[in-house]
Design a protein around this motif. Structure first.
Motif, PDB file in Angstrom:
ATOM      1  N   LYS A   1      39.697  24.944 -23.968  1.00  0.00           N
ATOM      2  CA  LYS A   1      38.423  25.636 -23.754  1.00  0.00           C
ATOM      3  C   LYS A   1      37.845  25.284 -22.385  1.00  0.00           C
ATOM      4  CE  LYS A   1      34.004  24.739 -25.290  1.00  0.00           C
ATOM      5  NZ  LYS A   1      32.969  24.478 -26.296  1.00  0.00           N
ATOM      6  N   THR A   2      37.857  24.012 -22.034  1.00  0.00           N
ATOM      7  CA  THR A   2      37.345  23.588 -20.732  1.00  0.00           C
ATOM      8  C   THR A   2      38.153  24.220 -19.609  1.00  0.00           C
ATOM      9  OG1 THR A   2      36.505  21.514 -21.631  1.00  0.00           O
ATOM     10  CG2 THR A   2      36.917  21.578 -19.257  1.00  0.00           C
TER      11      THR A   2
ATOM     12  N   ALA B   1      34.433  29.041 -26.718  1.00  0.00           N
ATOM     13  CA  ALA B   1      33.306  28.947 -25.790  1.00  0.00           C
ATOM     14  C   ALA B   1      32.180  29.874 -26.243  1.00  0.00           C
ATOM     15  CB  ALA B   1      33.746  29.314 -24.370  1.00  0.00           C
TER      16      ALA B   1
ATOM     17  N   SER C   1      38.249  32.420 -23.064  1.00  0.00           N
ATOM     18  CA  SER C   1      37.208  31.417 -23.316  1.00  0.00           C
ATOM     19  C   SER C   1      36.612  31.603 -24.699  1.00  0.00           C
ATOM     20  CB  SER C   1      36.112  31.500 -22.248  1.00  0.00           C
ATOM     21  OG  SER C   1      36.588  31.064 -21.003  1.00  0.00           O
TER      22      SER C   1
ATOM     23  N   ALA D   1      29.478  28.304 -16.497  1.00  0.00           N
ATOM     24  CA  ALA D   1      30.680  28.128 -15.668  1.00  0.00           C
ATOM     25  C   ALA D   1      30.637  29.062 -14.467  1.00  0.00           C
ATOM     26  CB  ALA D   1      31.944  28.369 -16.504  1.00  0.00           C
TER      27      ALA D   1
ATOM     28  N   GLU E   1      28.002  28.941 -22.314  1.00  0.00           N
ATOM     29  CA  GLU E   1      28.980  28.137 -21.579  1.00  0.00           C
ATOM     30  C   GLU E   1      29.698  28.971 -20.518  1.00  0.00           C
ATOM     31  OE1 GLU E   1      30.409  24.740 -24.761  1.00  0.00           O
ATOM     32  OE2 GLU E   1      31.085  26.815 -25.100  1.00  0.00           O
ATOM     33  N   ILE E   2      30.038  30.197 -20.863  1.00  0.00           N
ATOM     34  CA  ILE E   2      30.731  31.064 -19.914  1.00  0.00           C
ATOM     35  C   ILE E   2      29.826  31.380 -18.725  1.00  0.00           C
ATOM     36  CG2 ILE E   2      31.754  33.347 -19.596  1.00  0.00           C
ATOM     37  CD1 ILE E   2      32.636  33.128 -22.608  1.00  0.00           C
TER      38      ILE E   2
ATOM     39  N   HIS F   1      39.913  35.738 -18.579  1.00  0.00           N
ATOM     40  CA  HIS F   1      39.475  34.380 -18.914  1.00  0.00           C
ATOM     41  C   HIS F   1      38.159  34.352 -19.682  1.00  0.00           C
ATOM     42  CE1 HIS F   1      42.874  32.381 -17.242  1.00  0.00           C
ATOM     43  NE2 HIS F   1      42.783  33.134 -16.156  1.00  0.00           N
ATOM     44  N   VAL F   2      37.331  35.383 -19.574  1.00  0.00           N
ATOM     45  CA  VAL F   2      36.185  35.487 -20.481  1.00  0.00           C
ATOM     46  C   VAL F   2      36.709  35.651 -21.903  1.00  0.00           C
ATOM     47  CG1 VAL F   2      34.278  36.982 -21.228  1.00  0.00           C
ATOM     48  CG2 VAL F   2      34.473  36.305 -18.830  1.00  0.00           C
TER      49      VAL F   2
ATOM     50  N   VAL G   1      37.238  30.764 -15.574  1.00  0.00           N
ATOM     51  CA  VAL G   1      36.165  31.747 -15.369  1.00  0.00           C
ATOM     52  C   VAL G   1      35.497  31.487 -14.021  1.00  0.00           C
ATOM     53  CG1 VAL G   1      33.854  32.458 -16.136  1.00  0.00           C
ATOM     54  CG2 VAL G   1      35.713  32.237 -17.806  1.00  0.00           C
TER      55      VAL G   1
ATOM     56  N   GLU H   1      39.757  27.038 -19.711  1.00  0.00           N
ATOM     57  CA  GLU H   1      39.411  28.459 -19.638  1.00  0.00           C
ATOM     58  C   GLU H   1      38.067  28.643 -18.929  1.00  0.00           C
ATOM     59  OE1 GLU H   1      41.137  31.043 -19.985  1.00  0.00           O
ATOM     60  OE2 GLU H   1      42.862  30.258 -21.075  1.00  0.00           O
ATOM     61  N   LEU H   2      37.105  27.780 -19.199  1.00  0.00           N
ATOM     62  CA  LEU H   2      35.820  27.869 -18.505  1.00  0.00           C
ATOM     63  C   LEU H   2      35.987  27.606 -17.008  1.00  0.00           C
ATOM     64  CD1 LEU H   2      33.590  26.128 -21.173  1.00  0.00           C
ATOM     65  CD2 LEU H   2      33.522  28.555 -20.527  1.00  0.00           C
TER      66      LEU H   2
END
Length: 117
Positions: free
Chosen positions: A46-47, A77, A72, A85, A81-82, A68-69, A53, A49-50
């Protein structure tokens, strides 16, 4: 102008498949690299992927932002969080990164968030 982010996502993933028909070793090498880099490790997927983003927004890569959204959200996410980022990217990328954040990134969040609720 609002973009069809689902079409962008589908076009990208379909394009990879089509390219693999004639360039299988290159596409497979790329996918192995991605799969290795996104495995759980010291950082969660998850991190990662953020982070992706943020990098996508900074580089203004439309396909990367949308992909990647989606990923995430897939890895848990939240909308907040998105966006956070993406705002890190704006600190480095200025106006162009903000423009992509308030348009394409927002559209992707709005479209894909409901898939994971």
């Amino acid at each position: 102008m609002k973009r069809d982010v689902r079409e962008i996502l589908n076009s990208f993933t379909q394009g990879l498949g089509e390219l693999a028909e004639t360039n299988k070793s290159n596409v497979n090498a790329f996918m192995r690299l991605l799969n290795t880099g996104y495995r759980e490790g010291a950082l969660s997927t998850k991190t990662k992927e953020l982070m992706s983003v943020a990098i996508a927004v900074y580089n203004r890569c439309e396909y990367c932002i949308v992909y990647h959204v989606y990923k995430s959200f897939e890895y848990g996410a939240t909308r907040e969080e998105i966006i956070e980022a993406a705002m890190v990217a704006v600190g480095f990328g200025g106006g162009p990164s903000m423009a992509y954040s308030v348009t394409l990134l927002k559209d992707a969040i709005d479209e894909f968030e409901k898939d994971f609720k």
